[in-house]
Scaffold this motif. Structure first.
Motif, short mmCIF file in Angstrom:
data_model
loop_
_atom_site.label_atom_id
_atom_site.label_comp_id
_atom_site.label_asym_id
_atom_site.label_seq_id
_atom_site.Cartn_x
_atom_site.Cartn_y
_atom_site.Cartn_z
N ASN A 97 -12.04 33.25 -36.18
CA ASN A 97 -11.97 31.90 -36.74
C ASN A 97 -13.35 31.27 -36.85
O ASN A 97 -13.65 30.60 -37.85
N THR A 121 -0.40 27.52 -43.53
CA THR A 121 -1.27 28.67 -43.38
C THR A 121 -1.12 29.34 -42.03
O THR A 121 -0.80 28.70 -41.04
N SER A 157 -3.74 30.67 -40.73
CA SER A 157 -5.00 30.39 -40.07
C SER A 157 -4.83 29.27 -39.06
O SER A 157 -3.92 28.44 -39.16
N ARG A 205 -6.03 25.86 -36.76
CA ARG A 205 -6.47 24.51 -37.11
C ARG A 205 -7.98 24.41 -37.27
O ARG A 205 -8.48 23.65 -38.10
N ALA A 242 -8.33 25.51 -40.89
CA ALA A 242 -7.50 24.85 -41.90
C ALA A 242 -7.82 23.36 -42.05
O ALA A 242 -7.84 22.84 -43.18
N GLU A 243 -8.06 22.68 -40.95
CA GLU A 243 -8.27 21.24 -41.05
C GLU A 243 -9.55 20.88 -41.80
O GLU A 243 -9.53 19.97 -42.65
N THR A 284 -0.39 24.85 -39.36
CA THR A 284 -1.26 25.99 -39.08
C THR A 284 -0.57 27.02 -38.19
O THR A 284 0.47 26.74 -37.59
#
Length: 213
Positions: free
Chosen positions: A64, A99, A101, A103, A106-107, A121
C-alpha cells in the motif's frame, strides 16, 4: 478503482516484484495478473508462500505504501474515467468508490477526484470481494436499493462481487480477459458509458459493446 478508473496495476506489480526479489524469489507478470482484484490479505498470503518472510500485515503495508507513493506522484487516470464520473455527477447520480484497496490508498484518490459520495475499502468490510458485502454496503451508505445500482469492474473477483450483490454489473477488460456471464454487460472503454447507456443497463438490458475484431 485499480484498473477500472486508474491504471495502478503496473504499480502493484512493481511493488510485488520488488518485495519478492528482496527475499530471493522470482515474480513474473503472470504472477502479478493472478493477484489482480484479490483482497489484500489473500495477495499477501500468496506473496508469503512465494518466500516473502514477513507477517501478512507488513506485506500489505509495504504494498500500500509503495502504490500510494506512486499514485501521489502521478494520478494515472484510465482513458475516459474522469469524463464518465463528471457526467454522472452533473446528472445528480450518487456515486460510491468500492475497492479492495485499503483506505490508505483509496481515500487520497477519492479526495483528489472529488466526485464520490461514499468510499468502501477492503479494510472497511468484514468480507472483501468476491463477496457481495462491499457493494451491498455501498448501496446502504448511499441510501439506495442495490438493484438500482450499476457496478463497473475489471477483475474476476470484482465482477463476482458485483453480480452477487444484486447490482447491474458492467465489465471492462483491462488486465484480465472478461468472459460472458449471465447478467453481465461488457464494454470496450469507459467512454462507452454514456448516460443513455447507463439508463439502458438500469432498465435491465445486458449489453455487449466491445469492438468487433
Amino acid at each position: 478503482m485499480d484498473g477500472t478508473l486508474i491504471d495502478t496495476e503496473p504499480y502493484w506489480m512493481a511493488a510485488e516484484t520488488e518485495l519478492v526479489e528482496a527475499h530471493g524469489g522470482v515474480w513474473t507478470h503472470q504472477d502479478g495478473l493472478a493477484l489482480v482484484g484479490n483482497p489484500m490479505m489473500v495477495s499477501a498470503s500468496v506473496l508469503r508462500d512465494r518466500g516473502v518472510d514477513l507477517p501478512l500485515e507488513e506485506i500489505v503495508d509495504f504494498l500500500n505504501r509503495q502504490v500510494a507513493a506512486a499514485v501521489a506522484a502521478e494520478l494515472p487516470w484510465q482513458a475516459g474515467g474522469q469524463q464518465v464520473l463528471a457526467d454522472l455527477r452533473d446528472a445528480g447520480v450518487p456515486m460510491a468508490l468500492v475497492t479492495s484497496s485499503f483506505r490508505i490508498l483509496a481515500e487520497p484518490f477519492a479526495e483528489a477526484a472529488g466526485l464520490f459520495d461514499v468510499v468502501v475499502t477492503g479494510d472497511g468490510v468484514t468480507r472483501a470481494k468476491p463477496d457481495p458485502e462491499p457493494y451491498q454496503l455501498a448501496a446502504q451508505l448511499l441510501g439506495v436499493d442495490i438493484e438500482d445500482c450499476v457496478a463497473i469492474e475489471d477483475s474476476g473477483a470484482g465482477i463476482t462481487s458485483a453480480l452477487a450483490s444484486g447490482a447491474r454489473a458492467v465489465a471492462i477488460e483491462v488486465m484480465q480477459p472478461v468472459a460472458a456471464r449471465p447478467g453481465l454487460s461488457r464494454i470496450a472503454a469507459l467512454s462507452d458509458l454514456t448516460l443513455p447507456t447507463f439508463a439502458r443497463i438500469v432498465r435491465g438490458e445486458v449489453l455487449d459493446l466491445r469492438r468487433a475484431g
